[in-house]
Design a protein around this motif. Structure first.
Motif, mmCIF file in Angstrom:
data_model
loop_
_atom_site.group_PDB
_atom_site.id
_atom_site.type_symbol
_atom_site.label_atom_id
_atom_site.label_comp_id
_atom_site.label_asym_id
_atom_site.label_seq_id
_atom_site.Cartn_x
_atom_site.Cartn_y
_atom_site.Cartn_z
ATOM 1 N N ALA A 1 0.846 -1.202 0.000
ATOM 2 C CA ALA A 1 0.000 0.000 0.000
ATOM 3 C C ALA A 1 0.869 1.235 0.000
ATOM 4 N N PRO A 2 0.529 2.275 -0.769
ATOM 5 C CA PRO A 2 1.314 3.504 -0.784
ATOM 6 C C PRO A 2 1.274 4.181 0.575
ATOM 7 N N ALA A 3 2.303 5.024 0.817
ATOM 8 C CA ALA A 3 2.417 5.683 2.120
ATOM 9 C C ALA A 3 1.217 6.541 2.431
ATOM 10 N N SER A 4 0.597 7.112 1.384
ATOM 11 C CA SER A 4 -0.539 7.992 1.610
ATOM 12 C C SER A 4 -1.708 7.277 2.261
ATOM 13 N N PHE A 5 -1.750 5.940 2.170
ATOM 14 C CA PHE A 5 -2.847 5.198 2.765
ATOM 15 C C PHE A 5 -2.436 4.510 4.070
ATOM 16 N N ALA A 6 -1.204 4.786 4.525
ATOM 17 C CA ALA A 6 -0.795 4.262 5.818
ATOM 18 C C ALA A 6 -1.555 4.980 6.912
ATOM 19 N N ALA A 7 -1.518 4.402 8.118
ATOM 20 C CA ALA A 7 -2.221 5.015 9.248
ATOM 21 C C ALA A 7 -1.684 6.409 9.497
ATOM 22 N N THR A 8 -2.545 7.382 9.560
ATOM 23 C CA THR A 8 -2.164 8.768 9.802
ATOM 24 C C THR A 8 -3.001 9.314 10.949
ATOM 25 N N VAL B 1 -14.331 11.815 -2.886
ATOM 26 C CA VAL B 1 -14.695 10.947 -1.763
ATOM 27 C C VAL B 1 -13.478 10.187 -1.262
ATOM 28 N N LYS B 2 -12.696 9.618 -2.165
ATOM 29 C CA LYS B 2 -11.508 8.853 -1.764
ATOM 30 C C LYS B 2 -10.537 9.728 -0.990
ATOM 31 N N ALA B 3 -10.288 10.942 -1.499
ATOM 32 C CA ALA B 3 -9.313 11.824 -0.871
ATOM 33 C C ALA B 3 -9.804 12.344 0.475
ATOM 34 N N PHE B 4 -11.047 12.806 0.524
ATOM 35 C CA PHE B 4 -11.544 13.396 1.765
ATOM 36 C C PHE B 4 -11.710 12.349 2.860
ATOM 37 N N VAL B 5 -12.219 11.185 2.508
ATOM 38 C CA VAL B 5 -12.396 10.128 3.502
ATOM 39 C C VAL B 5 -11.043 9.712 4.088
ATOM 40 N N ALA B 6 -10.013 9.637 3.240
ATOM 41 C CA ALA B 6 -8.684 9.278 3.729
ATOM 42 C C ALA B 6 -8.167 10.324 4.707
ATOM 43 N N PHE B 7 -8.312 11.595 4.360
ATOM 44 C CA PHE B 7 -7.841 12.669 5.241
ATOM 45 C C PHE B 7 -8.625 12.721 6.543
ATOM 46 N N ALA B 8 -9.949 12.614 6.445
ATOM 47 C CA ALA B 8 -10.833 12.820 7.588
ATOM 48 C C ALA B 8 -10.992 11.588 8.461
ATOM 49 N N ARG C 1 -0.405 19.085 5.496
ATOM 50 C CA ARG C 1 0.422 18.058 4.854
ATOM 51 C C ARG C 1 -0.367 16.767 4.658
ATOM 52 N N ALA C 2 -1.186 16.407 5.648
ATOM 53 C CA ALA C 2 -2.013 15.203 5.514
ATOM 54 C C ALA C 2 -3.027 15.356 4.389
ATOM 55 N N ALA C 3 -3.619 16.548 4.269
ATOM 56 C CA ALA C 3 -4.560 16.796 3.173
ATOM 57 C C ALA C 3 -3.860 16.681 1.828
ATOM 58 N N ASN C 4 -2.634 17.215 1.733
ATOM 59 C CA ASN C 4 -1.860 17.099 0.492
ATOM 60 C C ASN C 4 -1.594 15.643 0.143
ATOM 61 N N ARG C 5 -1.219 14.844 1.135
ATOM 62 C CA ARG C 5 -0.951 13.422 0.884
ATOM 63 C C ARG C 5 -2.210 12.697 0.431
ATOM 64 N N ALA C 6 -3.360 13.139 0.935
ATOM 65 C CA ALA C 6 -4.621 12.480 0.572
ATOM 66 C C ALA C 6 -5.112 12.878 -0.810
ATOM 67 N N GLY C 7 -4.608 14.009 -1.347
ATOM 68 C CA GLY C 7 -5.025 14.408 -2.684
ATOM 69 C C GLY C 7 -5.499 15.836 -2.820
ATOM 70 N N ALA C 8 -5.437 16.629 -1.740
ATOM 71 C CA ALA C 8 -5.820 18.032 -1.811
ATOM 72 C C ALA C 8 -4.615 18.889 -2.174
ATOM 73 N N ALA C 9 -4.866 20.054 -2.763
ATOM 74 C CA ALA C 9 -3.820 21.035 -3.029
ATOM 75 C C ALA C 9 -3.960 22.181 -2.034
#
Length: 291
Positions: A15-22, A180-187, A115-123
């Motif tokens: 799994a990519p780092a962006s989907f690791a536990a944060t 949805v994928k990006a926000f759910v991962a961040f939140a 930084r977490a939002a950026n990793r999840a897919g936000a700018a």
């Protein structure tokens, strides 16, 4: 059974780092606000009508700079049992991109949350900056959904909400899944329902269906409405849906306090709902659970 366990372990390894536990940076939905920009002359009437409709109370109004570049606005927080709003009445032109963000979410660590939002897919639309009571930043998610993240120098204590409002996000089909994928991962959220064929009558249409995705997280509720953009006004103009215990009584208070009922009470799939417009132009969806 052993093969399923092995596959799951391999998935975790690759799994990519962006989907690791944060870390979850949310504080609670009572600290999240809808941002409302109104003309200075409409601020007082808007605040009075909103507070009277939902049973809220406003902080004292202050004239401050809430942007990283020079500007001047009145600013106040209106807290109610069904959600809070941050009200801005700019005395100067509003610097871009302010006014385009829909919400402000309190986080425990602003820089790490960005930084977490950026990793999840936000700018990062507006890099972190200081304001009179803390620090802020604005991020933009797939589909152009802008949200402000903020942190307070002094810890605030807000009463938990009686009903948690929903962030109502209208998106086209091409960006809905990415958002949805990006926000759910961040939140650290979860999709609680994904209706692929919700009746379009629920958003003012005459016939047909649309997709409705409901998300819950430490930031509260979000409803993603996936449409072709063929919407009758005022649908799409609202950013927040407020759940109330007694919809009829809420609309009666709204009418008594200068609020226009744009769409009267009607039945939807799982709720009774209406659309309101407050002095100054703010449009809101209001709903209660289906009887």
């Amino acid at each position: 059974m052993r093969s399923h366990v092995l596959l799951a372990a391999m998935a975790l390894l690759i799994a990519p780092a962006s989907f690791a536990a944060t870390q979850d940076f949310s504080v609670g939905p009572q600290y999240d606000t809808t941002h409302v920009y109104v003309a200075p002359g409409d601020v007082d009437a808007f605040v009075r009508s909103f507070a009277a409709t939902f049973g809220g109370q406003s902080t004292p109004q202050a004239v401050v700079t809430v942007t990283p570049t020079p500007s001047s606005t009145s600013s106040q927080l209106v807290k109610s049992p069904v959600g809070a709003i941050s009200v801005f009445g700019f005395r100067t032109p509003v610097p871009y991109p302010f006014g385009l963000e829909r919400t402000g979410y309190l986080v425990t660590d602003l820089d790490e949350a960005v930084r977490a939002a950026n990793r999840a897919g936000a700018a990062t639309l507006v890099a972190p900056f200081d304001d009179p009571i803390g620090r802020d930043a604005v991020v933009t998610w797939p589909g152009g959904v802008n949200m402000q993240l903020y942190w307070h120098t002094k810890k605030s204590e807000y009463t938990p909400l009686e009903h948690v409002p929903e962030n109502r996000i209208y998106l086209p089909v091409q960006s809905a899944d990415a958002f949805v994928k990006a926000f759910v991962a961040f939140a650290h959220g979860k999709v609680v329902s994904d209706e692929r064929a919700a009746p379009v009558a629920d958003i003012g249409g005459k016939s047909g269906v649309f997709r409705r995705i409901r998300i819950e997280s430490g930031y509260g509720k979000a409803t993603v409405l996936v449409t072709d953009g063929h919407l009758d006004w005022p649908y799409g103009a609202e950013t927040t849906g407020y759940e109330v215990g007694d919809l009829d009584a809420t609309l009666a208070r709204a009418r008594d306090n200068g609020v226009k009922v744009l769409v009267d009470i009607h039945a939807e799939t799982d709720r009774r709902a209406a659309m309101l417009q407050f002095p100054g132009g703010y449009v809101a969806e209001v709903h209660s659970a289906a009887r």
